[in-house]
Each structure stands twice: as C-alpha cells, then as structure tokens.
Design a protein around this motif. Structure first.
Motif: not given
Length: 256
Positions: A153-172
């Motif tokens: 996300a940092a490299v390919c979606l550099s214009e996006a704002v990341t929302y950090p979570v503890a797991s992939q399941l939580e991201a979904l």
C-alpha cells in the motif's frame, strides 16, 4: 598434476569443514521440541489459511499443512493465537516456535528470522465493497501492521491514507463496517473473503506486486532444515498438491 590434485583435496576438505561448522552453528531446538513433544505454532485468523472455529479449534490450509509436518516430525501441533503485529517478538521470546499463518517471506525480515522453503505464490490485493471503488487521492485503506500488504500500500497506493489494524481479518471487517474504502490483504485471503461474502470484491485491475508464503522460524534454528525436508517430501509424494486442491489453491502452488 599431483600438486593440483592435492590442492583440490584441500579445497574439498575446507568446504567440508565449513559445512560442518555451519551445521554446528544451528540452534538445537528440534531436540527440545521433541523432549516436550510439542511444536508451538503462532497463528492469526486469515481464512483460507487459518480459521478459528466456534469450539476454539483451528482449521485451514496452513493449519492442515502444519499438522502434516508435525506428524512427520513426531510432534504435537499447539496453535497459539497471536496479535500478528507482535509475531516477531513472540518468536524471539519462545511464545511460538514458528509462525505459520499466510506469512510472506520478506527480505526485510531475514535478519530476525529464518524462512522455510516457500510453498505458495500469491500477491497483495485491494478489497473494496461490491459496486464501489476508492477515490484517486486520500482514500483510507486498512492494512495489517507490519504485513506485506502494508508495504504494498505504501508503494503502490502512495496517495492513500493507511488505517493500521492488527490482522487481515480486521482489515476486511473495516471495509464491511464502512470505516475504510478498501483493504490491502493477501490475494488468496481476499479471494476467499469475496467468495464467502458478496458484499466484498477484489479489485483485479489493481497491481500491488507479488509474494511467496513460507513458515517463519527462529534465526539459525535446526527446525528450519527439518521443516524443509518434510515440505520437500510432501511435495514429492503429492500430499502438498492434494491439500492445495482441497482448498482450491492448486494454481498458487510452488512446484520445484
């Protein structure tokens, strides 16, 4: 001619000595695991690799593969659920003997852990709500802390704002809850989630790089070559291919 042969023999002896030294430098954890009879396996929930059932048991591709490897090593698998952002600390402290949960073999982690042979090829993927996309700039995207998805996300979606979570399941779950516009997770996890929930869609036109999955072990542990040998055997006898077919992962299997 005799001098050349003598020199060659010296080189062979030196190589053998270096090889022996390398083996001696391995941390003897396999014997300790066999004394306890258990292998503590750090996992987090990320179907189809690891799924926590209602009764607290674990299922999934990585879980079944771990059980097969433990059977060959004559060890009982003990699955330890971890906050995935603490996985390196858990491995270093002995809370887990290995990490086996859709783990990407990343070059930036080789200084702190060993990786087994890689067994599945995948890639980071963007997941959005069905019928929706993400804005060109300032989109909020959920990522698992310390994951390949966060790096992608940092490299390919550099214009996006990341929302950090503890797991992939939580991201979904953050996408479904409307907290974010998208989530970057492993493609195989994304595909399984979209298959289970029609409200989620994988943005197939978004390229976020590639990755390969492996088992993470403590640095220089003698468990690493032991696990590798079993993985090679399971590949050679077709067991790994059969397991991949069972979970619909045949196309992602790394062969050879």
């Amino acid at each position: 001619m005799k001098r050349w042969i003598a020199a060659l023999l010296c080189l062979c002896c030196l190589a053998a000595l270096l090889g022996c030294g390398k083996k001696e430098n391995r941390v003897p954890e396999l014997e300790a695991a066999r004394e306890s009879g258990q292998l503590k396996i750090g996992v987090t929930e990320c179907p189809p690799f690891c799924r926590k059932e209602a009764d607290g048991s674990w299922s999934g591709f990585d879980v079944e593969l771990a059980r097969l490897v433990c059977r060959e090593l004559e060890l009982e698998p003990v699955f330890v659920e971890l906050p995935w952002d603490t996985r390196e600390e858990a491995l270093a402290s002995g809370q887990a003997d290995c990490l086996w949960s859709c783990l990407t073999a990343r070059s930036d982690l080789t200084g702190t852990m060993d990786f087994s042979l890689t067994y599945l090829a995948s890639r980071p993927a963007l997941v959005v709500k069905t019928g929706e996309g993400i804005s060109a700039q300032g989109a909020v995207v959920a990522v698992e802390v310390g994951s390949a998805g966060e790096s992608a996300a940092a490299v390919c979606l550099s214009e996006a704002v990341t929302y950090p979570v503890a797991s992939q399941l939580e991201a979904l779950e953050a996408v479904l809850a409307g907290k974010v516009e998208g989530a970057v997770v492993d493609y195989l996890v994304a595909r399984a989630a979209a298959d289970e929930n029609p409200l989620l869609t994988v943005a197939e036109n978004q390229s976020l790089g590639t990755e390969e999955l492996a088992v993470g072990l403590r640095k220089n542990s003698d468990l690493t070559p032991a696990v590798n040998q079993v993985l090679e055997n399971l590949q050679a006898d077709g067991t790994l291919a059969a397991l991949a077919e069972q979970y619909g992962l045949t196309d992602s299997l790394i062969v050879g």
